[in-house]
Scaffold this motif. Sequence first.
Motif, PDB file in Angstrom:
ATOM      1  N   ILE A  66      55.965  86.698  52.663  1.00  0.00           N
ATOM      2  CA  ILE A  66      55.171  87.664  53.427  1.00  0.00           C
ATOM      3  C   ILE A  66      54.444  88.618  52.492  1.00  0.00           C
ATOM      4  O   ILE A  66      53.273  88.959  52.705  1.00  0.00           O
ATOM      5  CB  ILE A  66      56.068  88.428  54.419  1.00  0.00           C
ATOM      6  N   VAL A  67      55.113  89.047  51.420  1.00  0.00           N
ATOM      7  CA  VAL A  67      54.482  89.941  50.449  1.00  0.00           C
ATOM      8  C   VAL A  67      53.296  89.238  49.770  1.00  0.00           C
ATOM      9  O   VAL A  67      52.231  89.844  49.584  1.00  0.00           O
ATOM     10  CB  VAL A  67      55.506  90.404  49.391  1.00  0.00           C
ATOM     11  N   GLU A  68      53.450  87.980  49.414  1.00  0.00           N
ATOM     12  CA  GLU A  68      52.357  87.234  48.781  1.00  0.00           C
ATOM     13  C   GLU A  68      51.181  87.070  49.739  1.00  0.00           C
ATOM     14  O   GLU A  68      50.014  87.153  49.334  1.00  0.00           O
ATOM     15  CB  GLU A  68      52.859  85.882  48.297  1.00  0.00           C
ATOM     16  N   LEU A  69      51.491  86.836  51.021  1.00  0.00           N
ATOM     17  CA  LEU A  69      50.421  86.750  52.014  1.00  0.00           C
ATOM     18  C   LEU A  69      49.722  88.098  52.144  1.00  0.00           C
ATOM     19  O   LEU A  69      48.493  88.166  52.244  1.00  0.00           O
ATOM     20  CB  LEU A  69      50.993  86.305  53.356  1.00  0.00           C
ATOM     21  N   ARG A  70      50.487  89.175  52.131  1.00  0.00           N
ATOM     22  CA  ARG A  70      49.891  90.513  52.199  1.00  0.00           C
ATOM     23  C   ARG A  70      48.949  90.755  51.026  1.00  0.00           C
ATOM     24  O   ARG A  70      47.884  91.358  51.185  1.00  0.00           O
ATOM     25  CB  ARG A  70      50.983  91.583  52.215  1.00  0.00           C
ATOM     26  N   GLN A  71      49.311  90.301  49.842  1.00  0.00           N
ATOM     27  CA  GLN A  71      48.435  90.454  48.679  1.00  0.00           C
ATOM     28  C   GLN A  71      47.084  89.798  48.932  1.00  0.00           C
ATOM     29  O   GLN A  71      46.031  90.361  48.600  1.00  0.00           O
ATOM     30  CB  GLN A  71      49.092  89.839  47.439  1.00  0.00           C
ATOM     31  N   ALA A  72      47.132  88.603  49.519  1.00  0.00           N
ATOM     32  CA  ALA A  72      45.883  87.900  49.815  1.00  0.00           C
ATOM     33  C   ALA A  72      45.072  88.655  50.859  1.00  0.00           C
ATOM     34  O   ALA A  72      43.845  88.827  50.717  1.00  0.00           O
ATOM     35  CB  ALA A  72      46.189  86.484  50.296  1.00  0.00           C
ATOM     36  N   VAL A  73      45.741  89.134  51.896  1.00  0.00           N
ATOM     37  CA  VAL A  73      45.048  89.847  52.968  1.00  0.00           C
ATOM     38  C   VAL A  73      44.418  91.131  52.449  1.00  0.00           C
ATOM     39  O   VAL A  73      43.251  91.438  52.738  1.00  0.00           O
ATOM     40  CB  VAL A  73      46.016  90.142  54.125  1.00  0.00           C
ATOM     41  N   ARG A  74      45.146  91.880  51.639  1.00  0.00           N
ATOM     42  CA  ARG A  74      44.590  93.130  51.113  1.00  0.00           C
ATOM     43  C   ARG A  74      43.427  92.864  50.152  1.00  0.00           C
ATOM     44  O   ARG A  74      42.478  93.661  50.083  1.00  0.00           O
ATOM     45  CB  ARG A  74      45.691  93.971  50.450  1.00  0.00           C
ATOM     46  N   SER A  75      43.473  91.776  49.420  1.00  0.00           N
ATOM     47  CA  SER A  75      42.348  91.414  48.554  1.00  0.00           C
ATOM     48  C   SER A  75      41.106  91.107  49.391  1.00  0.00           C
ATOM     49  O   SER A  75      39.989  91.502  49.034  1.00  0.00           O
ATOM     50  CB  SER A  75      42.713  90.202  47.692  1.00  0.00           C
ATOM     51  N   LEU A  76      41.299  90.428  50.512  1.00  0.00           N
ATOM     52  CA  LEU A  76      40.165  90.109  51.379  1.00  0.00           C
ATOM     53  C   LEU A  76      39.697  91.331  52.151  1.00  0.00           C
ATOM     54  O   LEU A  76      38.510  91.462  52.463  1.00  0.00           O
ATOM     55  CB  LEU A  76      40.542  88.969  52.323  1.00  0.00           C
ATOM     56  N   PHE A  77      40.606  92.255  52.441  1.00  0.00           N
ATOM     57  CA  PHE A  77      40.196  93.533  53.032  1.00  0.00           C
ATOM     58  C   PHE A  77      39.299  94.291  52.048  1.00  0.00           C
ATOM     59  O   PHE A  77      38.304  94.896  52.446  1.00  0.00           O
ATOM     60  CB  PHE A  77      41.424  94.381  53.366  1.00  0.00           C
ATOM     61  N   ALA A 127      45.676 101.947  46.479  1.00  0.00           N
ATOM     62  CA  ALA A 127      47.057 101.521  46.230  1.00  0.00           C
ATOM     63  C   ALA A 127      47.140 100.344  45.283  1.00  0.00           C
ATOM     64  O   ALA A 127      48.040 100.260  44.449  1.00  0.00           O
ATOM     65  CB  ALA A 127      47.744 101.179  47.543  1.00  0.00           C
ATOM     66  N   ASP A 128      46.202  99.408  45.408  1.00  0.00           N
ATOM     67  CA  ASP A 128      46.270  98.190  44.590  1.00  0.00           C
ATOM     68  C   ASP A 128      44.900  97.743  44.103  1.00  0.00           C
ATOM     69  O   ASP A 128      44.687  96.565  43.827  1.00  0.00           O
ATOM     70  CB  ASP A 128      46.944  97.061  45.383  1.00  0.00           C
ATOM     71  N   ALA A 129      43.972  98.690  43.973  1.00  0.00           N
ATOM     72  CA  ALA A 129      42.602  98.339  43.598  1.00  0.00           C
ATOM     73  C   ALA A 129      42.534  97.604  42.265  1.00  0.00           C
ATOM     74  O   ALA A 129      41.660  96.743  42.052  1.00  0.00           O
ATOM     75  CB  ALA A 129      41.736  99.598  43.538  1.00  0.00           C
ATOM     76  N   ARG A 130      43.468  97.903  41.356  1.00  0.00           N
ATOM     77  CA  ARG A 130      43.449  97.260  40.036  1.00  0.00           C
ATOM     78  C   ARG A 130      44.280  95.984  39.994  1.00  0.00           C
ATOM     79  O   ARG A 130      44.343  95.318  38.959  1.00  0.00           O
ATOM     80  CB  ARG A 130      43.966  98.241  38.981  1.00  0.00           C
TER      81      ARG A 130
END
Length: 205
Positions: free
Chosen positions: A61-72, A84-87
Amino acid sequence: MERWLALELASTIRHDGDGGVADDLATTHGTVRWIQAQADLLAGTVPAGEVTVDEGLRIEIVELRQAVRSLFARAVSPAPPSSADARLLMPADRALTRLNTVAARETVVPQLDWPRQGTPVTRLLSTEGDPKTRLVAALARASVEFLSGPPRERLRACTAPRCVRYFVKSHGRQEWCKPSCGNRARAARHYQRRRLTAGDGATTS
């Protein structure tokens, strides 16, 4: 207020109220709580109580969230993404591949449900028996639907000090995810103007 499962997933990274960033999915216990809180959004896909959360599922779920936030972040561009994770954002092509791969783990068949006294709705009939797979695939499908639908065009990253949330604008002039963020942003702007004014006075005196 309308809720979106994709946005709820992205929002598991949030301001902790003390100047830092909290992660609701940092532990299996926190992940269980979050899944239970999404029971209404997961209805019809997988009952939250059916899923046993272990470390492997949490990481998925965390790995999926990483993908979703990158696409956001891609969706809100050229505006800045969440701080929070721009870099740490993965490239968009990798994020797309991960999202689509996870969504494809479950085969679903659309079914028409039309109660005698109700409105016809579409439900997805799953051929997958593993509730963990159904859960993660449902999160991925919800993210695909969100990013390919109208809400994406209203997606924004909150620019209030310390806030790291994404939000969907509910009206044209909305700048922040919630009123408290607006109050904090206005206070910060006022403080900055006072500092600049004081600085100019010191220079000219």
